[in-house]
Motif scaffolding. Structure first.
Motif, PDB file in Angstrom:
ATOM      1  N   VAL A  44       0.856  -1.181   0.000  1.00 40.41           N
ATOM      2  CA  VAL A  44       0.000   0.000   0.000  1.00 40.41           C
ATOM      3  C   VAL A  44       0.891   1.229   0.000  1.00 40.41           C
ATOM      4  N   ASN A  45       0.786   2.033  -1.050  1.00 40.28           N
ATOM      5  CA  ASN A  45       1.538   3.280  -1.145  1.00 40.28           C
ATOM      6  C   ASN A  45       0.629   4.422  -0.719  1.00 40.28           C
ATOM      7  N   ILE A  46       1.172   5.315   0.080  1.00 39.65           N
ATOM      8  CA  ILE A  46       0.429   6.477   0.553  1.00 39.65           C
ATOM      9  C   ILE A  46       0.911   7.693  -0.218  1.00 39.65           C
ATOM     10  N   ASN A  47      -0.019   8.325  -0.915  1.00 42.92           N
ATOM     11  CA  ASN A  47       0.304   9.506  -1.730  1.00 42.92           C
ATOM     12  C   ASN A  47      -0.466  10.703  -1.208  1.00 42.92           C
ATOM     13  N   LYS A  48       0.184  11.836  -1.182  1.00 43.38           N
ATOM     14  CA  LYS A  48      -0.459  13.064  -0.721  1.00 43.38           C
ATOM     15  C   LYS A  48      -0.424  14.086  -1.842  1.00 43.38           C
ATOM     16  N   HIS A  49      -1.582  14.680  -2.103  1.00 45.94           N
ATOM     17  CA  HIS A  49      -1.686  15.735  -3.109  1.00 45.94           C
ATOM     18  C   HIS A  49      -2.498  16.861  -2.472  1.00 45.94           C
ATOM     19  N   ASP A  50      -1.858  17.989  -2.283  1.00 53.06           N
ATOM     20  CA  ASP A  50      -2.457  19.105  -1.561  1.00 53.06           C
ATOM     21  C   ASP A  50      -2.851  18.625  -0.161  1.00 53.06           C
ATOM     22  N   LEU A  51      -4.124  18.674   0.175  1.00 59.77           N
ATOM     23  CA  LEU A  51      -4.558  18.234   1.499  1.00 59.77           C
ATOM     24  C   LEU A  51      -5.201  16.849   1.475  1.00 59.77           C
ATOM     25  N   ASN A  52      -5.149  16.193   0.329  1.00 58.52           N
ATOM     26  CA  ASN A  52      -5.773  14.876   0.184  1.00 58.52           C
ATOM     27  C   ASN A  52      -4.735  13.769   0.265  1.00 58.52           C
ATOM     28  N   ILE A  53      -5.124  12.673   0.875  1.00 63.47           N
ATOM     29  CA  ILE A  53      -4.268  11.494   0.966  1.00 63.47           C
ATOM     30  C   ILE A  53      -4.927  10.372   0.180  1.00 63.47           C
ATOM     31  N   TYR A  54      -4.150   9.718  -0.679  1.00 58.68           N
ATOM     32  CA  TYR A  54      -4.633   8.630  -1.518  1.00 58.68           C
ATOM     33  C   TYR A  54      -3.839   7.364  -1.218  1.00 58.68           C
ATOM     34  N   LEU A  55      -4.541   6.245  -1.167  1.00 57.42           N
ATOM     35  CA  LEU A  55      -3.890   4.952  -0.969  1.00 57.42           C
ATOM     36  C   LEU A  55      -3.919   4.191  -2.291  1.00 57.42           C
ATOM     37  N   ASP A  56      -2.780   3.632  -2.671  1.00 54.44           N
ATOM     38  CA  ASP A  56      -2.675   2.834  -3.885  1.00 54.44           C
ATOM     39  C   ASP A  56      -2.328   1.407  -3.486  1.00 54.44           C
ATOM     40  N   TRP A  57      -3.234   0.471  -3.745  1.00 49.94           N
ATOM     41  CA  TRP A  57      -3.090  -0.931  -3.357  1.00 49.94           C
ATOM     42  C   TRP A  57      -2.603  -1.746  -4.547  1.00 49.94           C
ATOM     43  N   ASP A  58      -1.550  -2.542  -4.355  1.00 48.22           N
ATOM     44  CA  ASP A  58      -1.007  -3.392  -5.412  1.00 48.22           C
ATOM     45  C   ASP A  58      -0.588  -4.743  -4.842  1.00 48.22           C
TER      46      ASP A  58
END
Length: 76
Positions: A44-58
């Motif tokens: 699970v990669n945690i990505n932050k863009h501005d004030l949002n956090i996104y999780l990328d599952w692989d």
């Protein structure tokens, strides 16, 4: 990238269904998903863009993986 897209078991795999749900891909698969793979590693990669956090599952590793390139195309 998730290795599931080139796996023979993609249509039946419970781990793939789990990852799809984490990606908020709620397409209903009419096939019964009953295959439980062994020795899987999900990253699970945690990505932050501005004030949002996104999780990328692989799925990065799976002992049940059997290569069949393009198998995911039949899911469309």
């Amino acid at each position: 990238m998730c290795i599931c897209i080139n796996c023979r078991h993609i249509h039946l795999c419970k781990t793939y269904e789990f990852i799809k749900k984490q990606h908020n891909n709620n397409k209903i698969n009419k096939k019964h998903n009953g295959f439980i793979p062994i020795n899987t590693i999900i990253v699970v990669n945690i990505n932050k863009h501005d004030l949002n956090i996104y999780l990328d599952w692989d799925l990065k590793e799976c002992s049940s993986f059997i290569e069949q390139p393009g198998k995911w195309l039949s899911l469309l």
